[in-house]
Write an enzyme that holds these catalytic residues in place. Structure first.
Site, mmCIF file in Angstrom:
data_model
loop_
_atom_site.group_PDB
_atom_site.id
_atom_site.type_symbol
_atom_site.label_atom_id
_atom_site.label_comp_id
_atom_site.label_asym_id
_atom_site.label_seq_id
_atom_site.Cartn_x
_atom_site.Cartn_y
_atom_site.Cartn_z
ATOM 1 C CG ASP A 192 34.803 44.231 38.889
ATOM 2 O OD1 ASP A 192 35.295 44.671 37.832
ATOM 3 O OD2 ASP A 192 33.895 44.813 39.511
ATOM 4 C CG ASP A 193 35.903 40.994 42.921
ATOM 5 O OD1 ASP A 193 35.915 42.234 42.967
ATOM 6 O OD2 ASP A 193 34.914 40.311 43.223
ATOM 7 C CG HIS A 230 37.438 46.237 42.270
ATOM 8 N ND1 HIS A 230 36.337 47.071 42.157
ATOM 9 C CD2 HIS A 230 36.939 45.031 42.661
ATOM 10 C CE1 HIS A 230 35.247 46.391 42.455
ATOM 11 N NE2 HIS A 230 35.573 45.155 42.785
ATOM 12 C CG HIS A 255 35.599 43.982 47.124
ATOM 13 N ND1 HIS A 255 34.274 43.905 47.510
ATOM 14 C CD2 HIS A 255 35.590 43.887 45.772
ATOM 15 C CE1 HIS A 255 33.510 43.758 46.445
ATOM 16 N NE2 HIS A 255 34.274 43.753 45.370
ATOM 17 C CG HIS A 273 33.046 39.235 39.548
ATOM 18 N ND1 HIS A 273 31.757 39.317 39.045
ATOM 19 C CD2 HIS A 273 33.177 40.225 40.455
ATOM 20 C CE1 HIS A 273 31.129 40.319 39.635
ATOM 21 N NE2 HIS A 273 31.959 40.889 40.489
#
Length: 230
Positions: free
Chosen positions: A44-45, A94, A98, A185
């Site tokens: 992620d991210d 995603h 965020h 991540h």
């Protein structure tokens, strides 16, 4: 030894040996996870400056993973996202930046998903068909406004806490059981530094490292929220 005399002359004229067909990337192959134990590593991210190293680790092991990237990072890491497609890795969204989705209006939720999808598709060439809600926060209203399935996880490595390398490796390797989705991540040094060791540990346990799409039999669901394969 199977090439005819004519074929041998053709190959000789080409000036290079025949090495056979090129294998399809790991993430694009048909895998029956009902027959072999599979695990889907997800990151992620990102992308970030660390993502290319994780892609190198996957390529070295002929393995696949899924990256849930943010739209705001798309332009800065266009080459990395394009490489994911070339390498056969799965890319999904995603959100744009965020946010806490349940705190947004329906229009804002839709904007987060649509803007991220457009940006990621433009530089990667992949179709974005799912999203991961930040912090795993969602409600029925969020899912309805997003208009695509939410892919969550059932193994959280807590890599964002910055654990010692051996703790992260042990947690990521020993906790999964057949069919899990593992949360990592690609923005944390410890995650990038231990990626190869995590992959090797899972491979040593007999797992096949697959994309989320492969984990779901080649087609993602069209709605709902999912923590592991059905």
């Amino acid at each position: 030894g199977l090439v005819s005399p004519l074929g041998a002359r053709v190959l000789a004229s080409a000036g290079e040996a025949y090495t056979g067909p090129v294998a399809a990337p790991a993430g694009t192959r048909a895998v029956d996870c009902r027959l072999v134990p599979c695990v889907a590593l997800t990151y992620d991210d990102g992308p970030s400056d660390l993502t290319s190293g994780i892609l190198d680790d996957l390529a070295a092991r002929d393995a696949a993973a899924t990256f849930f990237a943010m739209g705001q990072n798309a332009q800065a890491y266009a080459d990395t996202l394009a490489r994911m497609t070339k390498d056969g890795q799965q890319l999904e969204g995603h959100t744009w930046n965020h946010p806490h989705l349940p705190q947004l209006t329906d229009a804002q939720i839709s904007g987060q998903i649509v803007d991220s999808t457009v940006a990621l598709e433009a530089v990667s060439g992949q179709d974005i068909t799912a999203f991961r809600p930040p912090w795993g926060e969602f409600t029925p209203r969020v899912l309805a406004a997003a208009g695509m399935p939410a892919i969550l996880w059932d193994v959280d490595t807590n890599d964002w806490r910055g654990p010692p390398d051996d703790v992260l490796i042990t947690h990521a390797v020993e906790e999964p059981r057949a069919g899990p989705i593992v949360l990592l991540h690609d923005i944390h040094p410890v995650t990038a530094r231990t990626a190869g060791a995590v992959m090797d540990g899972l491979l040593d346990r007999g797992f096949q490292l697959v994309t989320v799409r492969q984990l779901f039999g080649g087609e993602l669901p069209t709605s709902g929220a999912w923590r592991r394969a059905p």
